[in-house]
Write an enzyme that holds these catalytic residues in place. Sequence first.
Site, PDB file in Angstrom:
ATOM      1  N   CYS A  80      -8.529  -1.637  -3.414  1.00 38.36           N
ATOM      2  CA  CYS A  80      -8.582  -3.516  -3.469  1.00 38.36           C
ATOM      3  C   CYS A  80      -9.069  -3.800  -2.016  1.00 38.36           C
ATOM      4  O   CYS A  80     -10.553  -3.546  -2.568  1.00 38.36           O
ATOM      5  CB  CYS A  80      -7.312  -3.614  -3.815  1.00 38.36           C
ATOM      6  SG  CYS A  80      -6.811  -6.055  -4.455  1.00 38.36           S
ATOM      7  N   TYR A  81      -8.697  -5.093  -1.806  1.00 38.17           N
ATOM      8  CA  TYR A  81      -9.926  -5.839  -1.153  1.00 38.17           C
ATOM      9  C   TYR A  81     -10.311  -4.684   0.468  1.00 38.17           C
ATOM     10  O   TYR A  81     -11.214  -4.844   0.774  1.00 38.17           O
ATOM     11  CB  TYR A  81      -8.387  -6.829   0.079  1.00 38.17           C
ATOM     12  CG  TYR A  81      -9.346  -7.457   0.999  1.00 38.17           C
ATOM     13  CD1 TYR A  81      -9.625  -8.470   0.942  1.00 38.17           C
ATOM     14  CD2 TYR A  81      -8.843  -6.838   2.530  1.00 38.17           C
ATOM     15  CE1 TYR A  81     -10.534  -9.134   1.899  1.00 38.17           C
ATOM     16  CE2 TYR A  81      -9.721  -8.000   3.846  1.00 38.17           C
ATOM     17  CZ  TYR A  81     -10.329  -8.966   3.323  1.00 38.17           C
ATOM     18  OH  TYR A  81     -10.909 -10.375   4.118  1.00 38.17           O
ATOM     19  N   HIS A 166      -3.388  -0.166  -7.424  1.00 34.80           N
ATOM     20  CA  HIS A 166      -3.039   0.373  -6.426  1.00 34.80           C
ATOM     21  C   HIS A 166      -2.074   1.041  -7.140  1.00 34.80           C
ATOM     22  O   HIS A 166      -1.186   1.790  -7.559  1.00 34.80           O
ATOM     23  CB  HIS A 166      -1.391  -0.934  -6.421  1.00 34.80           C
ATOM     24  CG  HIS A 166      -2.152  -2.174  -5.675  1.00 34.80           C
ATOM     25  ND1 HIS A 166      -2.049  -2.028  -4.543  1.00 34.80           N
ATOM     26  CD2 HIS A 166      -2.599  -3.422  -6.442  1.00 34.80           C
ATOM     27  CE1 HIS A 166      -3.360  -3.581  -4.010  1.00 34.80           C
ATOM     28  NE2 HIS A 166      -3.490  -4.408  -5.130  1.00 34.80           N
ATOM     29  N   GLU A 168       0.405   2.962  -5.068  1.00 28.94           N
ATOM     30  CA  GLU A 168       1.368   3.022  -4.091  1.00 28.94           C
ATOM     31  C   GLU A 168       2.388   2.317  -4.999  1.00 28.94           C
ATOM     32  O   GLU A 168       3.525   2.951  -4.178  1.00 28.94           O
ATOM     33  CB  GLU A 168       1.090   2.166  -3.154  1.00 28.94           C
ATOM     34  CG  GLU A 168       1.180   0.683  -3.255  1.00 28.94           C
ATOM     35  CD  GLU A 168      -0.071  -0.343  -2.664  1.00 28.94           C
ATOM     36  OE1 GLU A 168      -1.390   0.750  -3.388  1.00 28.94           O
ATOM     37  OE2 GLU A 168      -1.135  -1.155  -2.560  1.00 28.94           O
ATOM     38  N   SER A 219      29.395  -1.854  14.585  1.00 27.46           N
ATOM     39  CA  SER A 219      29.872  -2.495  13.293  1.00 27.46           C
ATOM     40  C   SER A 219      31.131  -2.085  12.094  1.00 27.46           C
ATOM     41  O   SER A 219      31.073  -3.039  10.780  1.00 27.46           O
ATOM     42  CB  SER A 219      28.285  -3.187  12.921  1.00 27.46           C
ATOM     43  OG  SER A 219      28.170  -2.472  12.091  1.00 27.46           O
ATOM     44  N   GLY A 221      28.746  -0.980   9.624  1.00 25.35           N
ATOM     45  CA  GLY A 221      27.500  -0.637   8.559  1.00 25.35           C
ATOM     46  C   GLY A 221      26.896   0.901   9.043  1.00 25.35           C
ATOM     47  O   GLY A 221      26.930   1.670   9.806  1.00 25.35           O
ATOM     48  N   ASP A 223      23.870   1.990   9.739  1.00 27.55           N
ATOM     49  CA  ASP A 223      22.693   2.222  10.858  1.00 27.55           C
ATOM     50  C   ASP A 223      23.612   2.344  11.836  1.00 27.55           C
ATOM     51  O   ASP A 223      23.311   3.179  12.537  1.00 27.55           O
ATOM     52  CB  ASP A 223      22.003   0.713  11.098  1.00 27.55           C
ATOM     53  CG  ASP A 223      21.404   0.325   9.672  1.00 27.55           C
ATOM     54  OD1 ASP A 223      21.700   0.895   9.161  1.00 27.55           O
ATOM     55  OD2 ASP A 223      20.901  -1.120   9.643  1.00 27.55           O
ATOM     56  N   SER A 224      24.923   1.467  12.824  1.00 28.55           N
ATOM     57  CA  SER A 224      25.152   1.637  13.741  1.00 28.55           C
ATOM     58  C   SER A 224      26.151   3.439  13.917  1.00 28.55           C
ATOM     59  O   SER A 224      26.220   3.552  15.193  1.00 28.55           O
ATOM     60  CB  SER A 224      26.154   0.618  14.223  1.00 28.55           C
ATOM     61  OG  SER A 224      27.246  -0.151  13.358  1.00 28.55           O
TER      62      SER A 224
END
Length: 506
Positions: A80-81, A166, A168, A219, A221, A223-224
Amino acid sequence: MASIVVLDYGSQYTRLITRRLRELNAYSVILSGTSDLAQIAAQEPKGIILSGGPQSVYAAGAPRLPAGLLEAGWPILAICYGMQLIAQAVGGTVKPSQLREYGKVGLKSYQGELFKHVEGEFVAWMSHGDSVETAPPGFAVTAATVSTPIAAMEDAERGIYCLQFHPEVRHTPKGSVLLENFLARCGLSRDWTPEHITQRLIREVRQQVGSERVLLGISGGVDSSTLGLLLHRAIGPQLAAVFVDHGLLRLGEADEVERALRELGVNLTVVEASERFLTALKGVTDPEEKRKIIGREFIAVFTNEAKHQGPFKFLAQGTLYPDVIESAGGHGAAKIKSHHNVGGLPKELGFTLLEPFRTLFKDEVREIAHTLGLPAHLRDRHPFPGPGLAVRIIGEVTLERLSVLRRVDDIFISALREFGLYHETWQALAVLTPLRSVGVMGDGRTYAHTVALRAVSSVDGMTADWTRLPHEFLATVANRIVGSVPEVNRVVYDITSKPPATIEWE
Ligand code: XMP
């Protein structure tokens, strides 16, 4: 590490480009379109992708190609751009337009190296104003639509490929074939797999940490918890993981996390601090005040434990790639809630930060969690806010109110799993309102609490729509709640999207 560098010119799809490449097991990083050649070269690129962007190449101050990029010899995929920048730079012309072409279009024809292995109809997602009017010397036009005669062009010899549409986005269903062809041209080895990433992170952590000690806050969650496992694999007893139980988690959650991490061998300390948090929250009803207090208490408890078990050189954090991109881009959203202050530790503590997940997206962390053996129900859990149930109890947080909300929430979440709907929704929660209303139970009058259920569909929590859970399911859940939680006699379902509402009620 060899990569594909995505130069960002402000497209809303830039991150998606990186996601798609990673799905193809190719490592890629995003840099600003204004980066210089040295910054780009530092990423060891095997190829460059230029993203789209909202500007016209004719606009004053519109971003340009980095000086020397074309001479550097890397294969380039310009979208595109990006395509218009290339055209402008190497002798083509760009036709300015006030009108945007937006939506799906079928390509009238396609050919060329980038379209190798594509068969049948090709639907492309267009979102552009300007377009290339004449192709630069050396470029062959490789695709056209009814309204865009140069929808793609390439100079295969130099390895420069341009797409007006696009590849993607999902609306270009065969777009990933083009990305694969580009990767083949770049000669990048496609080994960005969960096993490889895990091994690499373990190596890097060992290198960075040496014989020093590392402190990590858990935590609950994904991630941790995953970071705990990774660090355990990498440095074993040099890791001290600390889980501050603030007493504001869901039913059984603290135990579950503790058990899973211990079973996997992580050196974990649980600091039971619920009384301290509850005392600090006594009489507090303002949501931001609750967050501040919880943040402050968390820091105090955590710092205390760090001193007790210290000294530590490193503090590990589960920072993810989107956080890194956002802070680099100076993404400035209005402050609606002070989310990320919770658990944030003051810099004065003097730790060196260890952030092994800085290059990863959330779903990649989930895959690593799988590789490391984190149980599925912990790995695939909905997001949960740092201040926990405190922001789901409207008004004061008390032991009794926590107990009511925990039971209601457990019925809702367990039912979602039981009916196979848990993963149909991005996040689900129950809210305890201070509202009481009249009901009838058996022959008697009741005067009890109203709870609200909320389930939302979202990608990143920034915007969300309420999930259309089946009525039969909602009816079952409401019956179960009122039948087994005597403090509640009314259940409502929240049908507002975000915006204008937020996901959490506080
Ligand atoms: P809102 O309510 O702002 O929530 O629409 C968006 C996402 O952020 C989570 N959230 C928080 N996370 N600390 C956190 O760590 C907080 O104070 C907090 N408040 C909201 C929310 O659960 C949702 O996923």
